[in-house]
Enzyme design. Structure first.
Site, PDB file in Angstrom:
ATOM      1  N   CYS A   1       0.863  -1.168   0.000  1.00 41.74           N
ATOM      2  CA  CYS A   1       0.000   0.000   0.000  1.00 41.74           C
ATOM      3  C   CYS A   1       0.904   1.223   0.000  1.00 41.74           C
ATOM      4  O   CYS A   1       1.552   1.532   0.999  1.00 41.74           O
ATOM      5  CB  CYS A   1      -0.913   0.014   1.224  1.00 41.74           C
ATOM      6  SG  CYS A   1      -1.979   1.474   1.300  1.00 41.74           S
TER       7      CYS A   1
ATOM      8  N   GLU B   1      -3.230   0.908  -6.753  1.00 40.12           N
ATOM      9  CA  GLU B   1      -2.140  -0.017  -7.022  1.00 40.12           C
ATOM     10  C   GLU B   1      -1.828   0.016  -8.513  1.00 40.12           C
ATOM     11  O   GLU B   1      -2.742   0.107  -9.349  1.00 40.12           O
ATOM     12  CB  GLU B   1      -2.508  -1.432  -6.588  1.00 40.12           C
ATOM     13  CG  GLU B   1      -1.324  -2.376  -6.570  1.00 40.12           C
ATOM     14  CD  GLU B   1      -0.191  -1.870  -5.696  1.00 40.12           C
ATOM     15  OE1 GLU B   1       0.752  -1.256  -6.266  1.00 40.12           O
ATOM     16  OE2 GLU B   1      -0.248  -2.057  -4.470  1.00 40.12           O
TER      17      GLU B   1
END
Length: 271
Positions: free
Chosen positions: A2, A114
């Site tokens: 993350c 992402e």
């Protein structure tokens, strides 16, 4: 992993979702659609109030810096490298194990970004090409639109170069725990492109479902046997993902338009 996420919910909204009793400090953070490491972020934690006679844990919404600085660190320079802690080793790594035992928090988000790690990209790296290919970013969020409650840790660090009464004498920092990305089909998948989170990236933030919030935040729970089961990934089929503009790749860009769903990957990006 993350490395970037979106957080637009207001403190009063988070207070209702997490049953928060105390918001400190009162100054609200502006909605942030491109949260990057070292920024100030909200975390939810259970901790006794400072200077209160009643030492019971109180659920609080606190502002902290994203990028954990261990209490024993000589300086905060490595904070940007400690934005994530792996669920498989968080209980044993020196930088995280103390916080895992007693200082767990929830990092609330709308979802996370992402960038796809594609086969073509790996081949270019093997060929030794210097120019990095343009990656297609995806926004990942709960399919039902609920808050994305990321499992996190927080830590206190004392800057010994400053006097006790200096407002920056104490740093409070956090890290997001990650786990292996789901290989099962997404609840809602893009029309073209990845069918699972693992197709985008091999890691993902560990999402805590509401039934685990109280146990995760309980600072009196310190036994490893009780904490380890909380690191189990949530049930499959809760997430959706969709492509977004590559403008999110620049941390200077920040606005709700970053969450706009594209019909497909941008031309010239890899998947």
């Amino acid at each position: 992993m993350c490395g970037r996420y979106a957080a637009s919910r207001r403190p009063e909204d988070l207070a209702g979702i997490f049953e928060i009793e105390k918001i400190e400090p009162e100054e609200a953070l502006a909605p942030d659609y491109n949260v990057a490491p070292t920024k100030e972020v909200y975390v939810v934690l259970d901790r006794p109030l400072k200077d209160a006679d009643d030492r019971r844990p109180v659920r609080q919404l606190r502002r902290v810096r994203w990028g954990l600085v261990p209490s024993w660190a000589k300086s905060p320079e490595g904070a940007a490298r400690m934005i994530n802690a792996r669920s498989e080793t968080v209980h044993e790594k020196p930088s995280f194990r103390r916080a895992f035992a007693a200082r767990r928090c929830i990092v609330p988000a709308d979802g996370y970004y992402e960038w796809v790690t594609a086969k073509d990209e790996r081949e270019l790296e093997v060929e030794g090409k210097k120019k990095r290919p343009r990656k297609q970013p995806y926004f990942v969020l709960p399919a039902d639109g609920s808050v994305f409650a990321m499992a996190g840790l927080y830590e206190f660090w004392r800057d010994r170069t400053l006097p006790d009464d200096h407002p920056l004498a104490w740093w409070v920092t956090c890290s997001v725990i990650t786990t292996e990305a789901e290989t099962t089909p997404l609840a809602v998948a893009p029309a073209e492109g990845p069918r699972s989170l693992a197709d985008i990236h091999p890691r993902m933030p560990l999402m805590l479902t509401p039934d685990r919030w109280d146990a995760w935040l309980d600072p009196t729970a310190t036994d490893l046997a009780d904490l380890t089961p909380l690191l189990t990934p949530p049930p499959h089929g809760l997430m959706r993902a969709y492509p977004v503009s590559t403008t999110v790749s620049n941390v200077r860009n920040n606005g709700p338009e970053l969450l706009t769903e594209l019909e497909g990957p941008e031309e010239g990006t890899l998947f």
